[in-house]
Scaffold this active site. Structure first.
Site, PDB file in Angstrom:
ATOM      1  N   ALA A  22      -5.585   7.543   1.033  1.00  0.00           N
ATOM      2  CA  ALA A  22      -4.908   8.322   2.079  1.00  0.00           C
ATOM      3  C   ALA A  22      -3.551   7.705   2.406  1.00  0.00           C
ATOM      4  CB  ALA A  22      -5.773   8.413   3.333  1.00  0.00           C
ATOM      5  N   TYR A  23      -3.497   6.392   2.485  1.00  0.00           N
ATOM      6  CA  TYR A  23      -2.241   5.700   2.763  1.00  0.00           C
ATOM      7  C   TYR A  23      -1.249   5.958   1.635  1.00  0.00           C
ATOM      8  CZ  TYR A  23       1.001   1.956   3.968  1.00  0.00           C
ATOM      9  OH  TYR A  23       2.120   1.258   4.298  1.00  0.00           O
ATOM     10  N   GLY A  24      -1.705   5.802   0.422  1.00  0.00           N
ATOM     11  CA  GLY A  24      -0.832   6.011  -0.733  1.00  0.00           C
ATOM     12  C   GLY A  24      -0.318   7.429  -0.829  1.00  0.00           C
ATOM     13  N   LYS A  27       2.420   7.969   1.756  1.00  0.00           N
ATOM     14  CA  LYS A  27       3.691   7.362   1.359  1.00  0.00           C
ATOM     15  C   LYS A  27       4.325   8.129   0.209  1.00  0.00           C
ATOM     16  CE  LYS A  27       3.483   4.510   4.581  1.00  0.00           C
ATOM     17  NZ  LYS A  27       4.329   4.707   5.743  1.00  0.00           N
ATOM     18  N   THR A  58       5.973  -8.524  13.336  1.00  0.00           N
ATOM     19  CA  THR A  58       6.006  -7.804  14.617  1.00  0.00           C
ATOM     20  C   THR A  58       4.707  -8.107  15.359  1.00  0.00           C
ATOM     21  OG1 THR A  58       4.899  -5.838  13.750  1.00  0.00           O
ATOM     22  CG2 THR A  58       7.308  -5.894  13.575  1.00  0.00           C
TER      23      THR A  58
END
Length: 99
Positions: A22-24, A27, A58
């Site tokens: 899903a992340y890939g 992106k 961060t």
């Protein structure tokens, strides 16, 4: 300009066994949208590129190894290029990356 990145094996979701697909896909979609914008905006001499800022330290990513200024370097560099010189590309550390 948009940002994209790639998950490493030490990312928390990967360590917990969560899927990367899903992340890939998200992106990859950013890169595809950047290319669509580049093609659409080229006749108006407007550039559209995306970039990976790298692993910036961060509050959400205390393991990052770059300062905010280092992470912003490629974005600032792209923003300062003359219009229409580079468009439809994905960059990391001021270098075009092939997808």
């Amino acid at each position: 300009r948009s940002t994209a990145s790639a998950p490493g094996p030490d990312w928390p979701h990967v360590q917990k066994g969560w899927a990367n697909h899903a992340y890939g896909i998200a992106k990859m979609s950013q890169v595809a949208l950047t290319k669509i914008y580049a093609r659409t905006l080229a006749p108006r001499n407007i550039s559209s590129n995306c970039l990976c800022p790298g692993s910036v330290s961060t509050d959400m990513n205390p393991r990052g190894h770059l300062t905010a200024a280092e992470g912003a370097d490629t974005a600032v560099w792209l923003a300062c290029l003359p219009p229409g010189t580079v468009t439809g590309q994905f960059f990391k550390q001021r270098q075009a990356v092939t997808w």
